[in-house]
Write an enzyme that holds these catalytic residues in place. Structure first.
Site, short mmCIF file in Angstrom:
data_model
loop_
_atom_site.label_atom_id
_atom_site.label_comp_id
_atom_site.label_asym_id
_atom_site.label_seq_id
_atom_site.Cartn_x
_atom_site.Cartn_y
_atom_site.Cartn_z
N CYS A 14 -3.58 1.05 6.60
CA CYS A 14 -3.71 0.12 7.92
C CYS A 14 -4.09 0.90 9.05
O CYS A 14 -4.85 0.19 9.68
CB CYS A 14 -2.28 -0.28 8.24
SG CYS A 14 -1.03 1.14 8.62
N ASN B 115 0.88 -1.29 0.03
CA ASN B 115 -0.06 -0.10 -0.06
C ASN B 115 0.82 1.27 -0.10
O ASN B 115 0.38 2.39 -0.37
CB ASN B 115 -1.08 -0.19 1.14
CG ASN B 115 -0.44 0.00 2.45
OD1 ASN B 115 0.75 -0.68 2.33
ND2 ASN B 115 -1.00 0.14 3.56
N GLU C 70 7.50 2.22 14.35
CA GLU C 70 8.41 2.96 13.16
C GLU C 70 8.36 4.48 13.44
O GLU C 70 7.32 5.00 13.96
CB GLU C 70 7.82 2.65 11.97
CG GLU C 70 7.94 1.39 11.66
CD GLU C 70 7.84 0.66 10.10
OE1 GLU C 70 6.78 1.12 9.61
OE2 GLU C 70 8.79 0.13 9.73
N GLU D 198 4.28 -4.33 11.83
CA GLU D 198 3.49 -3.25 11.63
C GLU D 198 1.99 -4.11 10.82
O GLU D 198 2.38 -4.08 9.67
CB GLU D 198 3.96 -2.19 10.61
CG GLU D 198 5.23 -1.46 11.42
CD GLU D 198 4.48 -0.38 12.71
OE1 GLU D 198 3.50 -0.25 12.64
OE2 GLU D 198 5.42 0.22 13.35
N1 LIG Z 1 0.93 -1.36 10.57
C1 LIG Z 1 1.24 -0.77 9.54
O1 LIG Z 1 2.19 0.17 9.49
C2 LIG Z 1 0.80 -1.35 8.22
C3 LIG Z 1 1.18 -0.67 6.91
C4 LIG Z 1 0.66 -0.99 5.61
C5 LIG Z 1 0.13 -2.47 5.72
N2 LIG Z 1 -0.28 -2.90 6.80
C6 LIG Z 1 -1.22 -4.15 6.67
O2 LIG Z 1 -0.74 -4.92 5.48
C7 LIG Z 1 -1.91 -5.57 4.90
C8 LIG Z 1 -1.84 -5.46 3.52
O3 LIG Z 1 -0.51 -5.81 2.82
P1 LIG Z 1 -0.42 -7.11 2.29
O4 LIG Z 1 -1.40 -7.89 1.50
O5 LIG Z 1 0.98 -6.89 1.35
O6 LIG Z 1 0.17 -8.16 3.47
P2 LIG Z 1 0.74 -9.42 3.44
O7 LIG Z 1 0.86 -10.00 4.69
O8 LIG Z 1 0.14 -10.30 2.40
O9 LIG Z 1 2.39 -9.37 2.61
C9 LIG Z 1 3.19 -8.59 3.26
C10 LIG Z 1 4.49 -9.07 2.78
O10 LIG Z 1 4.71 -10.12 3.46
C11 LIG Z 1 5.23 -11.06 2.36
N3 LIG Z 1 5.07 -12.49 2.86
C12 LIG Z 1 3.88 -13.03 2.68
N4 LIG Z 1 3.98 -14.35 3.32
C13 LIG Z 1 5.08 -14.30 3.72
C14 LIG Z 1 5.80 -15.46 4.41
N5 LIG Z 1 5.37 -16.63 4.82
N6 LIG Z 1 7.09 -15.19 4.79
C15 LIG Z 1 7.71 -13.90 4.72
N7 LIG Z 1 6.96 -12.81 3.98
C16 LIG Z 1 5.73 -13.27 3.32
C17 LIG Z 1 4.61 -10.49 1.25
O11 LIG Z 1 5.35 -11.05 0.16
C18 LIG Z 1 4.84 -9.20 1.21
O12 LIG Z 1 6.16 -8.61 0.95
C19 LIG Z 1 -3.09 -5.20 5.79
O13 LIG Z 1 -3.25 -6.15 6.74
C20 LIG Z 1 -2.51 -3.59 6.16
O14 LIG Z 1 -3.16 -3.62 7.46
C21 LIG Z 1 -0.02 -2.49 8.07
C1 LIG Z 2 -1.66 7.22 5.72
N1 LIG Z 2 -0.27 7.37 6.46
C2 LIG Z 2 -0.86 7.97 7.36
C3 LIG Z 2 0.75 7.73 5.59
C4 LIG Z 2 -0.02 6.00 6.89
C5 LIG Z 2 0.74 5.05 6.41
C6 LIG Z 2 0.99 3.66 7.11
C7 LIG Z 2 -0.16 2.54 6.94
O1 LIG Z 2 -0.29 2.12 6.18
#
Ligand SMILES: NC(=O)c1ccc[n+]([C@@H]2O[C@H](COP(=O)([O-])OP(=O)(O)OC[C@H]3O[C@@H](n4cnc5c(N)ncnc54)[C@H](O)[C@@H]3O)[C@@H](O)[C@H]2O)c1
Ligand SMILES: C[N+](C)(C)CCCC=O
Length: 496
Positions: free
Chosen positions: A290, A159, A470, A256
């Site tokens: 997120c 994202n 972070e 995160e």
């Molecule tokens: N808290 C935060 O700062 C934050 C920020 C952005 C997104 N998110 C969360 O991320 C999610 C969406 O992102 P997504 O669909 O890319 O998440 P995801 O968990 O599917 O994938 C994230 C990353 O992990 C890798 N991955 C997947 N399985 C793995 C494994 N078994 N071992 C190692 N790496 C692996 C993927 O290739 C990708 O690079 C949402 O739940 C969102 O809330 C959190």
């Molecule tokens: C939208 N913000 C504020 C940049 C948060 C980014 C981190 C989560 O996805």
């Protein structure tokens, strides 16, 4: 699949992308990614296997030696130069991010700015890392040193591809570590630009490496014996796996993860600002954020007024080509993800929610964009706490509006989730704002605003939304370890 010593730079030139080969120790190469904006193929990449991951970790290990020996001021110089390069390439990076991810150019520019600011901020902190001196009896003393961890792995979500790579690498490098970063295979391109920029800024070869691939590549990284730490951004189920893998090597993790955050709007709020806040809490990056405050609790007295205004503003959001200045909402990241979000809307209807606006596929007028993954932003009314749309993270442009009567009631309902990434409150009553925030079980709370993340302040979650933070000063603790040195100035007082 390409292997060997390749560096991928991808930039849009008409409909094609170029693979530009240069000599670096860095590999890139995954699955075919489709451009969200048009559904055309962005680039073809092969996933890095165990050998390539090992090669990248070896390169990072070699770079760690000289980098960790530099003073903070010397590391800062390279980082500041990287920030300058980002500034000068802002438009190019932002446009590439649009093609990579589908978000609007306006937001992509802000993401690039946040990445640059983060690098500047940690460059500033690099020379401040210091230990403590502790006086002991008889003139003896002890001191502590803050030392880097070694090779850190960064694994990113799709994202905020460029921003996530910067938010992880900046504190890691400032503390003297090197990094191997794996972007999401859905958005593989812009992390590679960051690697190129660090190199141009004078970073030693191998300091920041990009490996491409999905879960297999990620798990090679987590299990690699020379990886000292894993910093992960993504979903909760994957975060649990990361923690499990890291536990085998007793490696620290930063996680995160996802959220289902509440935004509470009291009847005494400035309604104009509350509506703006609710839109910011739900529709940035096509709702794929997120920290989004997707459970919007509105006090009964102002519910109809709030809903009327929020719906009016939501319907006015300009959807379409994310490269246009006028666009405020671009394309979702992939077809399966779009279908998942639309399914959540259908499910909400079945469970009794009312679609007040949006929630449908959107087809842009431009014929070249017809295959893109667009939808109209959605506001759901008549929501209740048991509905799937209120319980589960949708990760799309869908706001659920709920009503409440009292402060006590809304706090109980807001906290009734296993997640705790963020929360927000709108009120003119200062005492209430702080009282409510104190009781909200969330790591990042907002009073009279939402979804701002200045890099100077820590960001992260409570409960299942994550571990560690972070941004902000505290993050140096997550990318360094403390060594204590005891110094004896007298004789050894031996018991033997
Ligand atoms: N808290 C935060 O700062 C934050 C920020 C952005 C997104 N998110 C969360 O991320 C999610 C969406 O992102 P997504 O669909 O890319 O998440 P995801 O968990 O599917 O994938 C994230 C990353 O992990 C890798 N991955 C997947 N399985 C793995 C494994 N078994 N071992 C190692 N790496 C692996 C993927 O290739 C990708 O690079 C949402 O739940 C969102 O809330 C959190
Ligand atoms: C939208 N913000 C504020 C940049 C948060 C980014 C981190 C989560 O996805």
């Amino acid at each position: 699949m390409k292997s060997g010593v390749f560096w991928l730079t991808a930039f849009e030139s008409g409909l094609d992308f170029h693979l530009d080969e240069r000599i670096t120790p860095i590999q890139s190469l995954v699955t075919a990614g489709k451009k969200p904006r048009s559904r055309r193929v962005l680039c073809h990449l092969g996933p890095c296997g165990a050998a390539e991951v090992d090669q990248a970790v070896k390169a990072a290990k070699l770079a760690f030696e000289p980098w960790s020996k530099l003073s903070g001021m010397e590391r800062a110089r390279v980082m500041i130069e990287a920030a300058h390069i980002i500034e000068s390439r802002r438009e190019e990076i932002a446009e590439t991010e649009v093609v990579n991810n589908g978000k609007s150019i306006t937001e992509a520019r802000l993401d690039v700015d946040s990445a640059r600011l983060c690098i500047e901020y940690y460059a500033g902190l690099a020379s401040t890392l210091a230990g403590q001196h502790v006086q002991l009896p008889g003139g003896s003393f002890a001191y502590t040193r803050r030392e880097p961890l070694g090779v850190c792995a960064g694994i990113g979500a799709w994202n905020y591809p460029f921003q996530i790579a910067a938010w992880k690498s900046a504190p890691a490098l400032a503390c003297g570590n090197s990094m191997v970063f794996k972007p999401s295979p859905v958005t593989p391109v812009t992390a590679v630009l960051l690697a190129e920029i660090y190199m141009q800024a004078g970073a030693p070869e191998g300091l920041f490496n990009v490996v491409q691939g999905g879960q297999e590549t990620g798990s090679f990284l987590c299990h690699h014996p020379d990886v000292a730490k894993v910093s992960f951004t993504g979903s909760i189920p994957t975060g649990q796996k990361i923690m499990e893998m890291a536990s085998k090597g007793v490696k620290p993790v930063t996680l995160e993860l996802g959220g289902k955050s509440p935004l509470i709007i009291f009847q005494d709020s400035d309604l104009e600002n509350a509506v703006r806040g609710a839109l910011m809490a739900n529709f940035l990056s096509q709702g794929q954020v997120c920290s989004n405050g997707t459970r919007v609790f509105v006090q009964r007295e102002i519910l109809s007024e709030f809903v009327e205004e929020v719906v009016r503003r939501t319907q006015a959001i300009a959807i379409g080509d994310p490269l246009l200045e006028s666009t405020r909402m671009g394309a979702l990241v992939s077809r399966p993800h779009l279908e998942k979000v639309l399914y959540f809307v259908e499910k909400a209807k079945e469970e009794g929610a009312t679609v007040l606006c949006g929630g449908e596929r959107f087809v842009p007028a431009d014929p070249t964009l017809r295959g893109g993954y667009y939808m109209t932003p959605c506001v759901l009314g008549d929501c209740t706490d048991e509905m799937t749309c209120v319980k589960e993270e949708i990760f799309g442009p869908v706001m659920s509006v709920l009503s409440f009567e009292t402060e006590e009631e809304v706090l109980q309902r807001a906290n009734d989730t296993t997640m705790g990434l963020a929360a927000g409150v709108f009120t003119r009553d200062v005492a209430r704002a702080h009282r409510v925030v104190e009781q909200l079980k969330a790591g990042s709370c907002f009073i009279n605003n939402y979804n701002i993340t200045p890099v100077e302040v820590p960001f992260g979650g409570f409960k299942m939304s994550g571990i560690g933070r972070e941004n902000g000063q505290v993050t140096v603790e997550y990318y360094s370890q403390l060594k204590t040195v005891f110094v004896e100035m007298g004789d050894v007082d031996s018991l033997f």
